[in-house]
Design a protein around this motif. Structure first.
Motif, PDB file in Angstrom:
ATOM      1  N   HIS A 127      -0.580  -1.159  18.977  1.00  0.00           N
ATOM      2  CA  HIS A 127       0.599  -0.910  18.371  1.00  0.00           C
ATOM      3  C   HIS A 127       0.406  -1.315  16.684  1.00  0.00           C
ATOM      4  N   SER A 128      -0.137  -2.249  16.480  1.00  0.00           N
ATOM      5  CA  SER A 128      -0.576  -2.634  15.029  1.00  0.00           C
ATOM      6  C   SER A 128      -1.436  -1.793  14.352  1.00  0.00           C
ATOM      7  N   TRP A 129      -2.379  -1.075  15.095  1.00  0.00           N
ATOM      8  CA  TRP A 129      -3.162  -0.290  14.459  1.00  0.00           C
ATOM      9  C   TRP A 129      -2.757   1.200  14.466  1.00  0.00           C
ATOM     10  N   ARG A 130      -1.843   1.349  15.423  1.00  0.00           N
ATOM     11  CA  ARG A 130      -1.122   2.776  15.377  1.00  0.00           C
ATOM     12  C   ARG A 130      -0.481   2.888  13.983  1.00  0.00           C
ATOM     13  N   VAL A 131       0.357   1.693  13.524  1.00  0.00           N
ATOM     14  CA  VAL A 131       0.899   1.552  12.244  1.00  0.00           C
ATOM     15  C   VAL A 131       0.379   1.824  10.865  1.00  0.00           C
ATOM     16  N   ARG A 132      -0.755   1.010  11.287  1.00  0.00           N
ATOM     17  CA  ARG A 132      -1.873   0.859  10.205  1.00  0.00           C
ATOM     18  C   ARG A 132      -2.528   2.300  10.033  1.00  0.00           C
ATOM     19  N   GLU A 133      -2.458   3.234  10.918  1.00  0.00           N
ATOM     20  CA  GLU A 133      -3.007   4.547  10.643  1.00  0.00           C
ATOM     21  C   GLU A 133      -1.947   5.381   9.781  1.00  0.00           C
ATOM     22  N   LYS A 134      -0.991   5.103   9.811  1.00  0.00           N
ATOM     23  CA  LYS A 134       0.206   5.639   8.906  1.00  0.00           C
ATOM     24  C   LYS A 134       0.032   5.138   7.432  1.00  0.00           C
ATOM     25  N   VAL A 135      -0.311   3.970   7.439  1.00  0.00           N
ATOM     26  CA  VAL A 135      -0.667   3.353   6.064  1.00  0.00           C
ATOM     27  C   VAL A 135      -1.940   4.218   5.546  1.00  0.00           C
ATOM     28  N   LEU A 136      -2.807   4.237   6.310  1.00  0.00           N
ATOM     29  CA  LEU A 136      -4.272   4.908   5.908  1.00  0.00           C
ATOM     30  C   LEU A 136      -4.055   6.553   5.358  1.00  0.00           C
ATOM     31  N   ASP A 137      -2.929   7.095   5.962  1.00  0.00           N
ATOM     32  CA  ASP A 137      -2.511   8.559   5.703  1.00  0.00           C
ATOM     33  C   ASP A 137      -1.741   8.495   4.497  1.00  0.00           C
ATOM     34  N   VAL A 138      -1.018   7.375   4.065  1.00  0.00           N
ATOM     35  CA  VAL A 138      -0.584   7.528   2.708  1.00  0.00           C
ATOM     36  C   VAL A 138      -1.378   7.023   1.569  1.00  0.00           C
ATOM     37  N   ILE A 139      -2.438   6.319   2.215  1.00  0.00           N
ATOM     38  CA  ILE A 139      -3.555   6.063   1.210  1.00  0.00           C
ATOM     39  C   ILE A 139      -4.177   7.419   0.840  1.00  0.00           C
ATOM     40  N   GLU A 140      -4.541   7.909   1.744  1.00  0.00           N
ATOM     41  CA  GLU A 140      -5.490   9.407   1.576  1.00  0.00           C
ATOM     42  C   GLU A 140      -4.686  10.195   0.899  1.00  0.00           C
ATOM     43  N   GLU A 141      -3.237  10.371   1.004  1.00  0.00           N
ATOM     44  CA  GLU A 141      -2.376  11.564   0.439  1.00  0.00           C
ATOM     45  C   GLU A 141      -2.264  11.021  -0.969  1.00  0.00           C
ATOM     46  N   THR A 142      -2.220   9.830  -1.419  1.00  0.00           N
ATOM     47  CA  THR A 142      -2.158   9.308  -2.839  1.00  0.00           C
ATOM     48  C   THR A 142      -3.393   9.355  -3.538  1.00  0.00           C
ATOM     49  N   SER A 143      -4.597   8.781  -2.803  1.00  0.00           N
ATOM     50  CA  SER A 143      -5.730   8.510  -3.572  1.00  0.00           C
ATOM     51  C   SER A 143      -6.980   9.545  -3.072  1.00  0.00           C
ATOM     52  N   GLY A 144      -6.826  10.209  -1.777  1.00  0.00           N
ATOM     53  CA  GLY A 144      -7.924  11.024  -1.576  1.00  0.00           C
ATOM     54  C   GLY A 144      -9.003  10.383  -0.701  1.00  0.00           C
ATOM     55  N   GLY A 145      -8.758   8.981  -0.649  1.00  0.00           N
ATOM     56  CA  GLY A 145      -9.852   8.402   0.476  1.00  0.00           C
ATOM     57  C   GLY A 145      -9.018   7.511   1.344  1.00  0.00           C
ATOM     58  N   ARG A 146      -9.556   7.176   2.378  1.00  0.00           N
ATOM     59  CA  ARG A 146      -8.950   6.428   3.457  1.00  0.00           C
ATOM     60  C   ARG A 146      -8.959   4.996   3.297  1.00  0.00           C
ATOM     61  N   VAL A 147     -10.206   4.481   3.077  1.00  0.00           N
ATOM     62  CA  VAL A 147     -10.682   3.242   2.967  1.00  0.00           C
ATOM     63  C   VAL A 147     -11.072   3.016   1.719  1.00  0.00           C
ATOM     64  N   ILE A 148     -12.125   3.776   1.211  1.00  0.00           N
ATOM     65  CA  ILE A 148     -12.493   3.798  -0.101  1.00  0.00           C
ATOM     66  C   ILE A 148     -11.532   4.440  -1.099  1.00  0.00           C
ATOM     67  N   PHE A 149     -10.867   4.011  -1.877  1.00  0.00           N
ATOM     68  CA  PHE A 149      -9.824   4.675  -2.552  1.00  0.00           C
ATOM     69  C   PHE A 149     -10.524   5.630  -3.890  1.00  0.00           C
ATOM     70  N   GLY A 150     -11.460   4.793  -4.383  1.00  0.00           N
ATOM     71  CA  GLY A 150     -12.188   5.565  -5.577  1.00  0.00           C
ATOM     72  C   GLY A 150     -11.445   6.087  -6.773  1.00  0.00           C
ATOM     73  N   THR A 151     -10.224   5.299  -6.836  1.00  0.00           N
ATOM     74  CA  THR A 151      -9.509   5.755  -8.045  1.00  0.00           C
ATOM     75  C   THR A 151      -9.519   4.981  -9.297  1.00  0.00           C
ATOM     76  N   CYS A 152      -9.977   3.863  -9.268  1.00  0.00           N
ATOM     77  CA  CYS A 152     -10.150   2.652 -10.175  1.00  0.00           C
ATOM     78  C   CYS A 152     -11.151   3.072 -11.275  1.00  0.00           C
ATOM     79  N   LYS A 153     -10.974   2.950 -12.421  1.00  0.00           N
ATOM     80  CA  LYS A 153     -12.180   3.153 -13.343  1.00  0.00           C
ATOM     81  C   LYS A 153     -11.600   2.271 -14.677  1.00  0.00           C
ATOM     82  N   ILE A 154     -12.830   1.923 -15.453  1.00  0.00           N
ATOM     83  CA  ILE A 154     -12.722   1.372 -16.445  1.00  0.00           C
ATOM     84  C   ILE A 154     -11.616   1.854 -17.526  1.00  0.00           C
ATOM     85  N   GLY A 155     -10.378   1.550 -17.959  1.00  0.00           N
ATOM     86  CA  GLY A 155      -9.570   1.871 -18.802  1.00  0.00           C
ATOM     87  C   GLY A 155      -8.467   2.756 -18.120  1.00  0.00           C
TER      88      GLY A 155
END
Lengths: 359, 127
Positions: A127-155
């Motif tokens: 059940h914990s990981w089922r909910v975590r999957e939803k968080v990963l979906d939100v992360i993918e929708e906002t950043s494009g990656g599921r675990v490696i966001f790849g969104t931060c850069k200098i500046g």
């Protein structure tokens, strides 16, 4: 005094996702001493900084840890920005907080699942990981990656998130919060969980402070300290208080992490609501020259980046002190006096991230 | 609603599974998803800016032979090439690249036709 036996624990053990080895000196079923040894997954990432362009190192720093990846890249970028005296746009600061807190929610849910698994509570783990999957979906929708966001850069950050997606994110987190409440209710109130872990893995407040424990381990021992209070990114502009428990044992650490899920969801809401419009990055030119220390709060505790730059495109020295490394002396303090059967859950209670530690 | 584990189990029993029946049921990709880098070779002028910006050295551009090659196993989908290109040739697609059985199969080479425009999509092939 009984006969002493040494039982090796790890580096391969069902409860450990990553390799750490403990030599457990036993007297019958009781542990007398625990001797840790590390170094199974060293990757030489600190040395890589001498070869890679400092802009490309953001991607490397993000890969130090697979769970709190965004926080690593944020710490690295902020450190370089501090050296180069770059003013990051405000919207980027809030986006950084949003993504950092999302990775905290998913990290804590992952840990709660692993803890449930270590207790033998398989359905709670799922059940914990089922909910975590939803968080990963939100992360993918906002950043494009599921675990490696790849969104931060200098500046700043690489990508902006539009208003519709932010609204959807808020709605998603409303659902996630309700589901997390159910899971946390089981962790906090279920008698079988309570009987298994109550009073296990005691680390007193003085010991936690003296041995330099960080993160949920420190806060579960009653010390009010959270590196986010330093006010990096936009944390200084948000209203929140560190979660502190005084139980000093494993259930206290479970509770700290469980409560931090809701705190993080609250911070995500605040960040999205207060997020101003505007640019998300500034152009950074030149090479860094100087030295800095950056401290940020990861899901596992305080992370320290030490960066020395000499005006060239490669850094002179890049040093990372990860929270698990700081939490190993407290772990070695917790183990003596415990039963052998309690070792897996005690080791897990510091949320060991060994790849981080060995970089 | 706080019924604890019995409540959760009962509700789960009444609901359909939380997982999808992949591959029969596929979740649509988000527009932000970084799947793989696609290349419009017809527009490319072989300036090698993408090659220079690529943090992993996955892209190899050959101006003489008019080829653009990407190693999908090296590519970390950071979108540096997409941002660097002034002609918007590389684009980030939401679908994942197909799996490969051998290391060399991950090299994908695009070759520009002799007269630009005769083969708009270019020729993509395993190197």
């Amino acid at each position: 005094m009984g006969t002493r036996t040494v039982i090796p624990f790890g580096p391969q053990h069902p409860v450990l996702p990553e390799p750490v080895h403990l030599d457990l000196v036993m007297e019958d079923e009781k542990i007398v001493e625990a001797i840790p040894s590390l170094g199974y997954v060293h990757r030489g990432l600190e040395k890589l900084a001498a070869k890679k362009d400092f802009n490309d190192m953001v991607f490397v720093s993000e890969r130090i840890c697979g769970i709190c990846s965004f926080i690593h890249s944020m710490a690295y970028s902020t450190a370089i920005e501090n050296i180069m005296k770059v003013e990051v746009p405000e919207r980027a600061q809030y986006l950084r907080v949003m993504w950092a807190e999302m990775s905290r929610v998913h990290s804590h849910l992952l840990w709660l699942g692993l803890a449930a698994d270590a207790l033998g509570y398989e359905s709670l783990f799922m059940h914990s990981w089922r909910v975590r999957e939803k968080v990963l979906d939100v992360i993918e929708e906002t950043s494009g990656g599921r675990v490696i966001f790849g969104t931060c850069k200098i500046g700043g950050v690489r990508r902006d998130v539009d208003a519709a997606t932010l609204d959807k994110t808020l709605k998603m987190f409303d659902d996630i919060e309700v589901e997390c409440q159910e899971i946390v209710h089981v962790f906090a109130g279920d008698p079988s969980v309570h009987k298994r872990v109550a009073g296990v893995g005691i680390l007193s407040k003085d010991d936690a402070y003296a041995l330099g424990a960080v993160g949920p381990v420190l806060r579960a021992s009653g010390v009010t300290w959270d590196a986010r209070k330093l006010g990096y990114a936009a944390y200084g502009k948000l209203e929140w208080e560190p979660v502190v428990e005084t139980g000093c044992d494993v259930p206290a650490r479970v509770l700290v992490r469980a409560k931090e899920i809701f705190q993080s969801i609250g911070l995500i809401r605040q960040a999205i609501k207060k997020m101003p419009k505007g640019p998300v990055e500034v152009r950074v030119t030149g090479n860094p020259n100087g030295e800095t220390i950056m401290r940020v709060e990861q899901p596992r505790g305080e992370l320290v980046y030490h960066i020395q730059a000499n005006g060239t495109k490669n850094l002179a020295r890049f040093r990372v002190r990860t929270p698990t490394f700081a939490n190993i002396p407290p772990l070695v303090k917790m183990l003596p006096g415990c039963e052998l059967a309690d070792v897996p859950i005690i080791v897990l209670s510091i949320d060991p991230c060994i790849s981080c530690t060995e970089r | 609603m706080k019924l604890g584990m019995p409540g959760m189990v009962l509700r789960s029993a009444a609901k359909k599974p939380a997982t999808r029946r992949f591959p029969a049921e596929i979740r649509p990709a988000y527009s932000a998803t970084r799947g793989h880098v696609a290349m419009d070779i017809a527009k490319c002028n072989f300036c090698t800016l993408c090659q220079l910006r690529c943090p992993t050295g996955a892209i190899v551009v050959n101006k003489q032979e008019k080829t653009w090659q990407i190693d999908r196993m090296r590519c970390i989908l950071c979108t540096a090439c997409v941002g660097a290109c002034t002609r918007k040739c590389p684009t980030m697609e939401t679908s994942y690249a197909p799996p490969v059985g051998e290391r060399r199969e991950s090299l994908v080479r695009f070759t520009q036709a002799a007269v630009p425009g005769t083969s708009p999509a270019g020729e993509a092939g395993r190197a």
